[in-house]
Structure formats: structure tokens, C-alpha cells
Design an enzyme around this catalytic site. Structure first.
Site, PDB file in Angstrom:
ATOM      1  N   HIS A 166     -31.836 -44.848   8.935  1.00 44.93           N
ATOM      2  CA  HIS A 166     -31.535 -45.609   7.706  1.00 44.93           C
ATOM      3  C   HIS A 166     -30.997 -44.689   6.599  1.00 44.93           C
ATOM      4  O   HIS A 166     -31.188 -44.958   5.411  1.00 44.93           O
ATOM      5  CB  HIS A 166     -32.763 -46.365   7.185  1.00 44.93           C
ATOM      6  CG  HIS A 166     -33.483 -47.132   8.253  1.00 44.93           C
ATOM      7  ND1 HIS A 166     -33.209 -48.445   8.523  1.00 44.93           N
ATOM      8  CD2 HIS A 166     -34.433 -46.742   9.132  1.00 44.93           C
ATOM      9  CE1 HIS A 166     -33.984 -48.861   9.526  1.00 44.93           C
ATOM     10  NE2 HIS A 166     -34.735 -47.836   9.919  1.00 44.93           N
ATOM     11  N   SER A 287      -7.762 -32.896  -6.199  1.00 40.76           N
ATOM     12  CA  SER A 287      -7.337 -34.067  -6.949  1.00 40.76           C
ATOM     13  C   SER A 287      -6.236 -33.648  -7.911  1.00 40.76           C
ATOM     14  O   SER A 287      -6.240 -32.530  -8.421  1.00 40.76           O
ATOM     15  CB  SER A 287      -8.530 -34.629  -7.717  1.00 40.76           C
ATOM     16  OG  SER A 287      -8.086 -35.357  -8.839  1.00 40.76           O
ATOM     17  N   LYS A 293     -12.512 -31.232  -7.715  1.00 40.74           N
ATOM     18  CA  LYS A 293     -12.625 -32.023  -6.489  1.00 40.74           C
ATOM     19  C   LYS A 293     -12.261 -31.249  -5.232  1.00 40.74           C
ATOM     20  O   LYS A 293     -11.389 -30.397  -5.231  1.00 40.74           O
ATOM     21  CB  LYS A 293     -11.737 -33.269  -6.591  1.00 40.74           C
ATOM     22  CG  LYS A 293     -12.215 -34.306  -7.573  1.00 40.74           C
ATOM     23  CD  LYS A 293     -13.628 -34.787  -7.318  1.00 40.74           C
ATOM     24  CE  LYS A 293     -13.692 -35.747  -6.153  1.00 40.74           C
ATOM     25  NZ  LYS A 293     -12.995 -37.009  -6.423  1.00 40.74           N
ATOM     26  N   GLU A 300     -11.894 -39.048   5.869  1.00 36.46           N
ATOM     27  CA  GLU A 300     -11.600 -40.398   5.363  1.00 36.46           C
ATOM     28  C   GLU A 300     -10.407 -41.020   6.084  1.00 36.46           C
ATOM     29  O   GLU A 300     -10.400 -42.215   6.399  1.00 36.46           O
ATOM     30  CB  GLU A 300     -11.332 -40.344   3.865  1.00 36.46           C
ATOM     31  CG  GLU A 300     -12.573 -39.988   3.062  1.00 36.46           C
ATOM     32  CD  GLU A 300     -12.210 -39.614   1.644  1.00 36.46           C
ATOM     33  OE1 GLU A 300     -11.953 -40.515   0.834  1.00 36.46           O
ATOM     34  OE2 GLU A 300     -12.153 -38.411   1.347  1.00 36.46           O
TER      35      GLU A 300
END
Ligand code: ARG
Length: 472
Positions: A166, A287, A293, A300
Site C-alpha cells: 500500500h 526544467s 528540478k 514518465e
């Protein structure tokens, strides 16, 4: 003879006799599959050369005619090789291009090649020839990723991290165990691909349009010539069977799901909140706005690509569903989905292979995240070893965790008398339980986390991977 050249001629008509007018422009656009099936040309040429030999064996072509057709097809291959792609060619599909060029090269004898053959068994053959190779190439890429993960796992054997359920810390595990848990599914994918390859490895040629071939074609010889292990047994089934494509697409989708899960782990673990892992610079992006970043784009994009892999499977099953008996033109849709899934994995798998190799695990962050709460099960097991029924032990430890939590501590920070206030079953030696390493070493069952079990797992993994890669 002044031969027309690609792009400057009219389309070669395969079936003009029965019709008065040409195809409507709008219909041509719908009809044309050349831009998609272009990549089948080497396989279609190969299938056609074998068919010419088959016709010769059957006495339909003289030796001379078969030779001229074979030489013509070789020239067609040279011409196709020199072309950058299908743009500008007037033909509806790759089979038409090849027949047109063959007749340009050989004159009317080229028109004998299609004797006893239909595009229905022809396209099924070319597609399977392509498919067998594509499956093997896909398998190599999958194996490379599985190996990359296993290598990283070997490097990470002495790091203990939280195992999750979980997405909550559950029990301590070696980082190698987590990594291998993402590699085993790929072994299953490889086994599946082996089965798809066997299924694909059946010769359709000779099935004709639907009812087989009236000439004395030796299909066994054709199969041997083209490297197929078996010959199909029912001509109707042969021209309409695309099951192997659906099973390949399922394999690709399943791999996509596995990659997406691994990717999700990498996204979560490389977040600044977790900080367990860091992807190499070559696999992260910055970024344009926020200088701090370090985005896990490789993961992704991989997660995102799994969407189309699943979509291609669903699309193909939907095309197949409800088709009436025999060949139906809907089947032309088979190639785009399969090519897209294979192409997608050809890009995603190497990127993930490199990304995994570039991964570094942050021991300090992992150790800091690992509280003693993940040892709650071990604490209950401690009581079990002292004769307390597990259900009771579970309850007692739950209370301990609450007591610790109430005072902002971890269970491992409780003093013995505080523990005994909850239950008298705890003794001095209880503090040995609060050691993640000891917990890991205590799970010595096969498939567990102890050093010997992990070593056995590595061995089993290497064996399973080798076996999955060895066939067909
Ligand atoms: N281009 C077609 C395909 O990709 C093969 C053509 C068979 N067409 C036909 N009308 N029988 O499946």
C-alpha cells in the site's frame, strides 16, 4: 523497353478486369496501406522468390521462367533498397509495388508469379516472416533490460530498504530483492514471446484466397525454403488467423505494464520526499523555469508509452471480434498496431536499460527512512516464539506501536519496562529484534530475503533468463 519508374507511373492494377472505372480518390486514400506495410518488402520479396521456386517444382513455371522471375525479384529488391520510403509511389500496398516492378523488370513473365497465390496468403506470409524476426529482436532488448536490473541488484545486495505494501513501509528487504522483483516479470514476458514465436512460425502460403491452391505446390518444401517449422492445416483459418498478432500485442502490453510499474517506482523513489534513488544525468531533464528540478522523464515517458501498448492490444482484439468467416479487409488494420507496439518497445526498452544502469541508491537516505516500525511483524514473531498465539501477539504489538506513537517515538525507542507495561512477555533480548538486517536474515525460506535465499534467487534468475532466451 522504356520502363516506368516509381512515382511516375500509374498504379499497377491487380484486379482491374471486372471494373469499368478506377477507384474514387477518397476510396484510394482509405484503401492504401503502402505507407504502413512498406517495411514488409524484404519479406514479401523473399516469400515471392520461394513461391516462384514452388511454382517451378509444381511444373507451372519452366526453369527458365522461374529464373527470370527470380532475377527480376532480385532487381526489384535492389530498387526498393535504394528508395527512401514509399512516398510518391502510386500503388495501394507493398505487394502491388513488388508485382508492378517485377513486370517492369521482366515483362509479361512476371505476370505468372501470382499463379495460385492470393494477396491473402501472401500478406499473411510476409507478415509472419517479419514477425518472427521482430519477436527475436524484441526478446534481445527485453533480456538486456532484465540483465541490467539484475546487475544493479547484485551491486545493491548489502543495502536494506523498506519493502512496501500500500506504499506504506511494511518489512525490511534487501534493495536487490526489490530490483529483482521488477526483473522476474520480464522473464515471464520473454517466455510469452517464445510462445508467440512458435505460434507465428507457421507457413500460410498455399492457402490461396480461402480454399487452398489447385496446383501441385509442395507446401512442406515451401516451409523449409522460408524457414517455417510448420505448415498451416486449414486454408480458411490460415487467411483470417491473426491470433499471433493479438498475442504479440498482449505481450507488448504486459511488458508495457511491467515497465510502467518499474517506472513508477523510479519516479517515487527519486522524488525529493523519498530520495532513495537517483537517475543518471543522461536520463533526467531539467526544467526551463525551475533551476532545482531533476525530472525523471525516462520513467514518465515509459509510463506514458504503456498507454499505447495497451491501446494497440484492445484495438486489435476489437478488429478481430465479429469478423465473419474467411478473409476480411478489416485485417489490413493488423500491421499498424503491431508495428507501433514493436517500435515503441524498441525505443523504450534500451532507454530503461540505460536508466537502470545509471541508477544510484542513496544508502544514507534509505537507512534514515527505515524506522523500527517496519519491524513490528518481527516483534510479534518474537512473542510467538515465546508461545503467545499470533493473533494476540499482533494485538500487543499494535498497542506498543500506539504507545510509542503517542510519545512521538519509534517502537524501538521504548524501554523494556514500558513494553512490559503492555505485556509481560518481553525480555532483555527483545532489543535484538530492532535490527533490520537481522529481520532480513531471518527470512530464509526460498524466495525470502536472507543472504542464502537471495543468492539462490540470483542463481534461479540467471537460469530462468538463460532458458527464456535460449529458445526458439
Ligand atoms: N494490403 C492488404 C493487407 O495488408 C492485403 C490485400 C488483400 N486484399 C484483398 N482485398 N484481398 O492486408
Amino acid at each position: 523497353m522504356d520502363k516506368p519508374r516509381p512515382g511516375d507511373g500509374a498504379a499497377h492494377a491487380l484486379w482491374g478486369g471486372r471494373f469499368k472505372g478506377g477507384l474514387a480518390g477518397e476510396m484510394e486514400a482509405l484503401n492504401r496501406s503502402l505507407d504502413i506495410d512498406w517495411r514488409l518488402w524484404p519479406h514479401d520479396v523473399r516469400g515471392s522468390r520461394a513461391w516462384a521456386r514452388g511454382l517451378e517444382r509444381a511444373g507451372i513455371l519452366t526453369r527458365q521462367e522461374a529464373r527470370r522471375i527470380d532475377a527480376g525479384l532480385a532487381k526489384v529488391a535492389t530498387r526498393l533498397e535504394a528508395l527512401p520510403g514509399p512516398a510518391g509511389l502510386p500503388d495501394e500496398d507493398i505487394h502491388t509495388v513488388i508485382e508492378r516492378m517485377l513486370i517492369e523488370e521482366t515483362g509479361s513473365v512476371g505476370g505468372k508469379l501470382h499463379t495460385g497465390r492470393s494477396r491473402n496468403d501472401q500478406v499473411a506470409t510476409a507478415f509472419r516472416l517479419w514477425g518472427k524476426r521482430a519477436i527475436l529482436a524484441l526478446r534481445d532488448r527485453l533480456a538486456a533490460l532484465a540483465e541490467s536490473i539484475a546487475r544493479k541488484a547484485r551491486e545493491s545486495r548489502d543495502i536494506v530498504m523498506p519493502g512496501f505494501t500500500h506504499l506504506q513501509q511494511a518489512q525490511p528487504v534487501p534493495a536487490a530483492h526489490w530490483l529483482l522483483s521488477r526483473a522476474w516479470p520480464l522473464v515471464r514476458d520473454l517466455e510469452h514471446l517464445g510462445a508467440v514465436h512458435r505460434e507465428c512460425d507457421v507457413l500460410p502460403l498455399g492457402a490461396g484466397a480461402v480454399a487452398g491452391c489447385p496446383f501441385e505446390i509442395d507446401r512442406e518444401a515451401l516451409a523449409a525454403d522460408l524457414g517455417f517449422s510448420r505448415v498451416s492445416e486449414n486454408s480458411i483459418d490460415t487467411v483470417s488467423d491473426r491470433d499471433w498478432t493479438a498475442r504479440l500485442l498482449f505481450g507488448a502490453a504486459m511488458t508495457g505494464v511491467h515497465l510502467s510499474q518499474l517506472a513508477e517506482d523510479l519516479v517515487v523513489f527519486s522524488s525529493s520526499e523519498f530520495g532513495f534513488a537517483r537517475l543518471g544525468d543522461g536520463y533526467t531533464t531539467g526544467s526551463s523555469l525551475m533551476p532545482q528540478k531533476r525530472n525523471p522523464d525516462v520513467a514518465e515517458l515509459t509510463r506514458g508509452k504503456s498507454g499505447r501498448l495497451v491501446g494497440n492490444l484492445v484495438g486489435m482484439l476489437t478488429v478481430l471480434k465479429g469478423l465473419p468467416t474467411g478473409y476480411n479487409r478489416d485485417l489490413q488494420e493488423d500491421k499498424e498496431a503491431v508495428f507501433d507496439s514493436v517500435d515503441t518497445l524498441a525505443v523504450v526498452l534500451p532507454a530503461m536499460t540505460g536508466a537502470v544502469a545509471s541508477l544510484t541508491l542513496d544508502r544514507a537516505r534509505i537507512a534514515a527512512a527505515l524506522g523500527t516500525r517496519v519491524l513490528a511483524t518481527d516483534l510479534a514473531d518474537y512473542l510467538v516464539r515465546r508461545g503467545i498465539p499470533f493473533r494476540e501477539a499482533h494485538h500487543i504489538v499494535g498497542e506498543l506501536v500506539r504507545v510509542a506513537e503517542d510519545s512521538g517515538r519509534e517502537p524501538g525507542q521504548l524501554a523494556l519496562d514500558e513494553m512490559n507495561a503492555v505485556h509481560p512477555g518481553f525480555a532483555e533480548d527483545v532489543h535484538a529484534v530492532f535490527d533490520p538486517e537481522a529481520s532480513v536474515q531471518s527470512r530464509a525460506v526460498r524466495g525470502g530475503t536472507a543472504a542464502a535465499a537471495l543468492e539462490a534467487q540470483f542463481e534461479a534468475f540467471t537460469g530462468a533468463l538463460e532458458e527464456a532466451v535460449a529458445g526458439p
